[in-house]
Design an enzyme around this catalytic site. Structure first.
Site, PDB file in Angstrom:
ATOM      1  N   VAL A 132      47.782 -23.314  21.127  1.00 29.41           N
ATOM      2  CA  VAL A 132      46.878 -22.895  20.045  1.00 29.41           C
ATOM      3  C   VAL A 132      45.560 -22.623  20.752  1.00 29.41           C
ATOM      4  O   VAL A 132      45.117 -23.434  21.568  1.00 29.41           O
ATOM      5  CB  VAL A 132      46.689 -24.011  18.994  1.00 29.41           C
ATOM      6  CG1 VAL A 132      45.856 -23.510  17.826  1.00 29.41           C
ATOM      7  CG2 VAL A 132      48.026 -24.543  18.508  1.00 29.41           C
ATOM      8  N   CYS A 133      44.899 -21.492  20.439  1.00 25.71           N
ATOM      9  CA  CYS A 133      43.790 -21.093  21.310  1.00 25.71           C
ATOM     10  C   CYS A 133      42.660 -22.118  21.329  1.00 25.71           C
ATOM     11  O   CYS A 133      42.046 -22.346  22.370  1.00 25.71           O
ATOM     12  CB  CYS A 133      43.293 -19.699  20.989  1.00 25.71           C
ATOM     13  SG  CYS A 133      42.572 -19.540  19.364  1.00 25.71           S
ATOM     14  N   ASP A 134      42.398 -22.791  20.197  1.00 28.22           N
ATOM     15  CA  ASP A 134      41.307 -23.766  20.259  1.00 28.22           C
ATOM     16  C   ASP A 134      41.740 -25.071  20.920  1.00 28.22           C
ATOM     17  O   ASP A 134      40.927 -25.765  21.515  1.00 28.22           O
ATOM     18  CB  ASP A 134      40.641 -23.996  18.899  1.00 28.22           C
ATOM     19  CG  ASP A 134      41.578 -24.477  17.824  1.00 28.22           C
ATOM     20  OD1 ASP A 134      42.792 -24.475  18.057  1.00 28.22           O
ATOM     21  OD2 ASP A 134      41.093 -24.851  16.748  1.00 28.22           O
ATOM     22  N   CYS A 135      43.016 -25.391  20.849  1.00 25.67           N
ATOM     23  CA  CYS A 135      43.493 -26.589  21.547  1.00 25.67           C
ATOM     24  C   CYS A 135      43.393 -26.369  23.060  1.00 25.67           C
ATOM     25  O   CYS A 135      42.996 -27.258  23.808  1.00 25.67           O
ATOM     26  CB  CYS A 135      44.925 -26.911  21.147  1.00 25.67           C
ATOM     27  SG  CYS A 135      45.088 -27.198  19.379  1.00 25.67           S
TER      28      CYS A 135
ATOM     29  N   GLU B 281      39.556 -26.615  23.897  1.00 30.50           N
ATOM     30  CA  GLU B 281      38.959 -27.949  23.902  1.00 30.50           C
ATOM     31  C   GLU B 281      39.475 -28.772  25.086  1.00 30.50           C
ATOM     32  O   GLU B 281      38.722 -29.500  25.721  1.00 30.50           O
ATOM     33  CB  GLU B 281      39.237 -28.685  22.580  1.00 30.50           C
ATOM     34  CG  GLU B 281      38.662 -28.009  21.324  1.00 30.50           C
ATOM     35  CD  GLU B 281      37.137 -27.837  21.318  1.00 30.50           C
ATOM     36  OE1 GLU B 281      36.456 -28.422  22.177  1.00 30.50           O
ATOM     37  OE2 GLU B 281      36.633 -27.084  20.454  1.00 30.50           O
TER      38      GLU B 281
END
Ligand code: LAN
Length: 728
Positions: A455-458, A461
């Site tokens: 997932v791009c934000d995972c 982060e």
């Protein structure tokens, strides 16, 4: 009842206990895979003592010492870390319950039941306790999520679960729930997915289910609404549903099923007009009514296509669907994307490969990964955990507080880093193109590497956290540059035409595909959309990466960031806020937006957007210095305060945002910091307040670790920014 005390399918009314002995539950951590075990044997209890984390999850006494009262925010961070360190799991990550949705447990329990998988008495008992505890106190029903009003979806399915685990239909809780279900229109008025599950059980007849043709998977890729373009959660659910719908398979009839046929309906079961109720739906369930176009397609599929459908197409479609299911299982080691398709794929493998097959048995093992036990009982988490996500935020909080060099926290942070090292996905999926998967080499998933969905934000982060620690002197360089570049290369595949990012994949189809949304209970689910949180996380990660590796794909990164930032600015609402899709709600997204603006040097003093974001937050600050937002903000798309007042999590989000933007007035910030410090307990912990997360606009989900990671981040940022301020 079987001799070992477990529930056997087909016994008339299995007995379940009032409760289990909470001191016998243990959480097992195998490289991030988290499963709960009940130790019936006294020897085993001695050999495997309950950890502090186990006790804390179960709300048992942890006997943690009182810590010295904080004199300044940094003391509060240290106290918080002293507490949170105790919850770190052996592989280096943090675990948590991840409940909220009330439609996940039914899938798992129905999958167990139809495949004749014995349900241990302690599991049945705690599932019963959880659902009893979560029944709506007023009408006894269940909703779409734990805070929602009763619906036919929640009530019909969770009532069914209780019967399958052995609860007597005349139990007062059941009588109350049944009355509510009958008032809401009975199971004939359930939404699509509930009708599907009930038909698999033989409690409904398949005629009541709107068509889910497997042939849709034969559409050429260029077709604008071909399923590979849908949001991954929808296509992975419709895939096994199509297989099962086509078979019209039902499980063996038992007394419980015969009972449910009477209990879930008011009419005589044999006289129910199944086909005539296909489109009946209770208005409270009907968040997203089916479009006229979908109703016409459904009509044609039933009245025309089913008569002329050539056999060769049916076979080809089923073979292809079956192969795609196998690829999903292989790529996740049977963990699957989420508990909905995991339960469905389990049933597919049972029917197709048999009760003794490896595929079925492995699925049954894997279903355990999403089950959780807390003080209320046992339920199903939204995913197989929140491991990589929460671990990343803890690392960032520690770095923001400037304690990463402190020898006291180094072992904890080293373990956290080692976890992210272990959990990075090192290879793309086998058959990536064939099964329409996104590039994932170098990425992180939300939960674990096994689940394997980038997932791009995972990714962003986790990448930020790794860079922050590895660039701190004294930390081991576990990920070499190549592995960092792999992560960045994957992130760079995520941008939409708009400049924004979505979640698992860039958007592959038009929003118009929403006319095919058959689920009724969720809005905006058919394709990937532009998300503020995802876009901003990517921007901050790329900005940080660029500082340390200015030469790797420099131009592309610069162009990417520029386009993303332009989109973030257009996404700002007229009042200065941003709407959050995955956290509640405006406070959450505004924090991410202001952080991303800061990462490109835009702050209160030099940016119109940053300034307006800050002014918005300040206008929402409450008398007591805190912020409070209710899940109603997400549904209604207007800022709505929570009736219980200020919440530490939203207060932390707002403060983080203001500090990122260098908001010039320290006073409002101090007042918020004071509130967070006042709410900290003597052992360093913060107590659970209102729910924090959301998905699909209408469904809430809890993020229990946010009350640690974000509070400590806010306190820590304050401590490094204003080292001489004591606040108290
Ligand atoms: C999640 C959880 C994490 C979340 C964030 C990383 C926080 C977000 O920024 C991107 C989207 C993502 C990955 C996300 C997507 C939808 C999920 C997987 C969930 C909200 C958890 C549960 C939900 C899933 C759809 C539940 C199953 C329900 C169906 C309708 C299939």
């Amino acid at each position: 009842r079987a001799s070992d005390g477990n529930i056997e399918i087909d016994t008339k009314r299995p007995r379940i206990a009032d409760e289990t002995d909470r001191t016998r539950w243990r959480l097992l951590d195998e490289s991030g895979r988290l499963t709960w075990h009940y130790l019936e044997d006294d020897e085993a209890v001695k050999e495997w003592p309950q950890s502090i984390a186990d006790k804390w999850y179960l709300n048992l006494d942890t006997d943690l010492p009182e810590l010295p009262k904080p004199k300044k925010p940094l003391d509060a961070v240290n106290n918080g870390l002293a507490f949170f360190e105790k919850l770190q799991l052996p592989s280096g990550e943090w675990g948590c319950e991840y409940g909220g949705p009330m439609f996940l447990l039914p899938g798992v329990v129905i999958a167990w039941y139809v495949t004749k998988t014995p349900i241990p008495w302690y599991v049945a008992t705690e599932i019963k306790n959880y659902l009893f505890a979560r029944a709506n106190p007023e009408d006894g029903g269940w909703g779409l999520h734990i805070e929602g009003e009763s619906t036919v979806f929640g009530t019909s399915l969770n009532y069914t679960v209780l019967r399958l685990v052995g609860v007597d239909p005349e139990h007062p809780v059941m009588v109350k729930a049944r009355n509510t279900l009958h008032k809401l229109g009975t199971a004939t008025h359930a939404p699509h997915w509930a009708k599907f599950w009930l038909s698999l059980l033989g409690v409904c007849k398949w005629d009541i289910v709107n068509p889910i043709p497997p042939e849709i998977w034969l559409l050429p890729d260029w077709v604008p609404f071909a399923p590979w373009r849908w949001w991954i959660h929808m296509r992975q659910v419709f895939l096994p549903m199509g297989y099962l719908f086509d078979k019209k398979w039902t499980c063996e009839e038992t007394d419980v099923i015969r009972g449910l046929r009477q209990e879930l309906f008011c009419e005589e079961w044999d006289t129910i007009d199944w086909a005539g109720n296909r489109n009946s739906i209770c208005s409270i369930d009907n968040y997203h009514p089916k479009s006229m176009a979908l109703n016409m397609v459904n009509w044609a599929l039933v009245n025309v296509w089913s008569w002329i459908r050539p056999n060769f197409l049916k076979t080809r479609a089923n073979d292809w669907v079956s192969k795609l299911i196998d690829m999903e299982d292989a790529n996740t080691d049977y963990a699957d994307l989420a508990p909905v398709n995991a339960a469905l794929n389990t049933v597919v493998c049972y029917i197709r490969d048999g009760a003794e097959s490896y595929s079925f048995k492995r699925h049954i093992e894997r279903l355990e990964d999403a089950m959780w036990v807390n003080a209320e009982g046992m339920f199903c988490n939204g995913t197989n955990g929140v491991q990589c996500w929460d671990t990343s935020f803890l690392i960032q909080a520690a770095v923001d507080a400037g304690v990463e060099q402190d020898a006291r926290w180094r072992p904890m942070l080293n373990k956290a880093l080692a976890f992210l090292d272990d959990q990075q996905i090192r290879e793309n999926c086998k058959d990536q193109e064939t099964c329409y998967r996104q590039q994932r080499k170098g990425a992180w998933a939300f939960s674990t590497r096994d689940q394997g969905y980038a997932v791009c934000d995972c990714v962003s982060e986790a990448l930020k956290s790794v860079i922050l620690l590895q660039k701190t002197p004294g930390y081991p360089q576990l990920l070499d540059d190549e592995r960092i570049f792999d992560a960045v290369d994957t992130i760079l595949t995520y941008q939409n035409k708009s400049g924004a990012c979505s979640s698992y994949e860039p958007t592959r189809g038009s929003e118009r595909i929403e006319v095919l949304n058959a689920a009724e209970v969720f809005g905006k689910i058919m394709v990937e959309y532009d998300y503020v949180e995802c876009t901003t996380a990517v921007v901050t990660a790329l900005s940080l990466f660029k500082k340390h590796w200015p030469d790797h794909r420099a131009e592309e990164i610069e162009a990417f960031v520029k386009r993303s930032v332009a989109w973030i600015k257009t996404a700002q609402q007229t009042d200065g806020s941003w709407y959050g899709n995955w956290g509640i709600c405006y406070t959450y997204a505004t924090m991410f937006a202001l952080e991303s603006l800061k990462s490109i040097g835009e702050k209160y003093n030099n940016s119109y957007y940053s300034k307006r974001g800050c002014d918005y937050l300040i206008s929402r600050q409450r008398e007591d210095g805190g912020w409070s937002e209710s899940y109603r903000s997400c549904e209604g798309m207007i800022y709505t305060e929570h009736p219980t007042g200020s919440q530490v999590v939203m207060t932390a989000w707002a403060l983080i945002a203001l500090m990122h933007a260098d908001y010039p007035d320290i006073e409002p910030i101090k007042r918020g910091i004071r509130l967070i410090m006042d709410r900290q307990q003597a052992n360093g912990e913060w107590k659970q307040e209102a729910i924090e997360g959301v998905f699909n606009k209408s469904c809430m989900i809890s993020y229990p670790n946010y009350k640690f990671t974000f509070t400590m981040k806010a306190l820590g940022m304050f401590a490094t920014k204003y080292p001489n301020e004591t606040v108290v």
